[in-house]
Scaffold this motif. Structure first.
Motif, mmCIF file in Angstrom:
data_model
loop_
_atom_site.group_PDB
_atom_site.id
_atom_site.type_symbol
_atom_site.label_atom_id
_atom_site.label_comp_id
_atom_site.label_asym_id
_atom_site.label_seq_id
_atom_site.Cartn_x
_atom_site.Cartn_y
_atom_site.Cartn_z
ATOM 1 N N PHE A 90 3.186 6.938 0.891
ATOM 2 C CA PHE A 90 2.728 5.929 -0.156
ATOM 3 C C PHE A 90 3.698 4.925 0.296
ATOM 4 N N VAL A 91 3.025 3.740 -0.034
ATOM 5 C CA VAL A 91 3.540 2.509 0.132
ATOM 6 C C VAL A 91 4.530 2.027 -0.891
ATOM 7 N N ARG A 92 5.815 2.433 -0.970
ATOM 8 C CA ARG A 92 6.531 2.095 -2.302
ATOM 9 C C ARG A 92 7.928 1.644 -1.648
ATOM 10 N N THR A 93 7.775 0.238 -1.131
ATOM 11 C CA THR A 93 8.811 -0.632 -0.346
ATOM 12 C C THR A 93 10.264 -0.747 -1.023
ATOM 13 N N ASP A 94 10.085 -0.744 -2.293
ATOM 14 C CA ASP A 94 11.421 -0.603 -3.332
ATOM 15 C C ASP A 94 11.988 0.374 -3.294
ATOM 16 N N THR A 95 11.678 1.623 -2.768
ATOM 17 C CA THR A 95 12.543 2.596 -2.742
ATOM 18 C C THR A 95 13.487 2.813 -1.886
ATOM 19 N N LYS A 96 14.270 3.638 -2.187
ATOM 20 C CA LYS A 96 15.382 4.347 -1.069
ATOM 21 C C LYS A 96 14.913 4.788 0.395
ATOM 22 N N ASN A 102 9.670 1.270 14.549
ATOM 23 C CA ASN A 102 9.280 0.107 15.075
ATOM 24 C C ASN A 102 7.881 -0.554 15.039
ATOM 25 N N CYS A 103 6.862 0.203 14.238
ATOM 26 C CA CYS A 103 5.781 -0.193 13.964
ATOM 27 C C CYS A 103 5.234 0.581 12.715
ATOM 28 N N ILE A 104 4.690 -0.233 11.777
ATOM 29 C CA ILE A 104 4.082 0.228 10.411
ATOM 30 C C ILE A 104 2.666 -0.400 10.241
ATOM 31 N N LEU A 105 1.846 0.618 10.394
ATOM 32 C CA LEU A 105 0.227 0.285 9.700
ATOM 33 C C LEU A 105 0.128 0.309 8.296
ATOM 34 N N ALA A 115 -6.294 8.138 -3.405
ATOM 35 C CA ALA A 115 -5.061 8.224 -3.661
ATOM 36 C C ALA A 115 -4.670 7.405 -4.887
ATOM 37 N N THR A 116 -3.485 7.697 -5.406
ATOM 38 C CA THR A 116 -2.956 6.772 -6.603
ATOM 39 C C THR A 116 -2.083 5.746 -6.297
ATOM 40 N N ALA A 117 -1.907 5.444 -4.951
ATOM 41 C CA ALA A 117 -1.186 4.336 -4.392
ATOM 42 C C ALA A 117 -1.492 3.834 -3.002
ATOM 43 N N PRO A 118 -1.271 2.855 -2.393
ATOM 44 C CA PRO A 118 -1.644 2.329 -0.945
ATOM 45 C C PRO A 118 -0.591 3.442 -0.082
ATOM 46 N N SER A 119 -1.288 3.709 1.107
ATOM 47 C CA SER A 119 -0.442 4.257 2.157
ATOM 48 C C SER A 119 -0.263 3.690 3.345
ATOM 49 N N ALA A 120 0.863 4.103 4.256
ATOM 50 C CA ALA A 120 1.036 3.402 5.486
ATOM 51 C C ALA A 120 1.354 4.598 6.520
#
Length: 168
Positions: A96-102, A113-116, A135-140
């Motif tokens: 899941f995309v939670r870019t604020d997490t540790k 080197n690559c994130i989609l 899903a309950t959140a976006p994914s990567a």
């Protein structure tokens, strides 16, 4: 061509297990190891060696293997990403995309080197392979290693997987 807005979910003892959709594995190619296969198994193969939770995928060697990583979500994912980094493993992870997490700040952004970032929300399926909830959140999809970065870029460029590609 696979639908870009599909994945899979299983409800097991009240907990959700976010199963990997078959079309993603089909697009990304053969993996050597899946260290996070649910104890109930999968409706399709995700790797040559599929290690269930009860077998402890963290206790085995990931060196020189192409790893498919769909780890337990939340704080439980951190040791799996640390193992990917420590073993210098190559492969691709689905989270899941939670870019604020540790997890993202310490284990994903500095080491990939690559994130989609996938377009829309994935749909999860049940143990029998049928589609279930959204899903309950976006994914990567996160690539570790140069070759897997190329594979992920190619999947995006060929429009097999829709989203936003970030390459370091």
């Amino acid at each position: 061509m696979p639908k870009a807005q599909s994945v899979n979910m299983n409800v097991d003892s009240g907990q959700k297990t976010w199963l990997t959709p078959k079309w993603i594995i089909d697009v990304l190619g053969a993996f050597d190891l899946d260290p996070c296969c649910p104890d109930g198994g999968m409706p399709w193969r995700t790797a040559d060696r599929m290690v269930c939770k009860s077998e402890d995928g963290l206790s085995i060697d990931w060196h020189n293997q192409r790893v498919w990583l769909n780890p337990p979500y939340g704080k439980e994912a951190v040791p799996f990403f640390q193992k990917m980094i420590d073993d210098n493993a190559n492969g691709i992870a689905l989270v899941f995309v939670r870019t604020d997490t540790k997890l993202w700040q310490r284990h994903i952004f500095p080491h990939t080197n690559c994130i989609l970032f996938l377009a829309g929300r994935l749909r999860f399926c049940r143990q029998n392979g049928e589609e279930g909830e959204t899903a309950t959140a976006p994914s990567a999809l996160i690539a570790f290693g140069q070759e897997d970065g190329k594979i992920l870029c190619n999947a995006y460029e060929q429009a097999y997987i829709n989203g936003f590609l970030m390459v370091n």
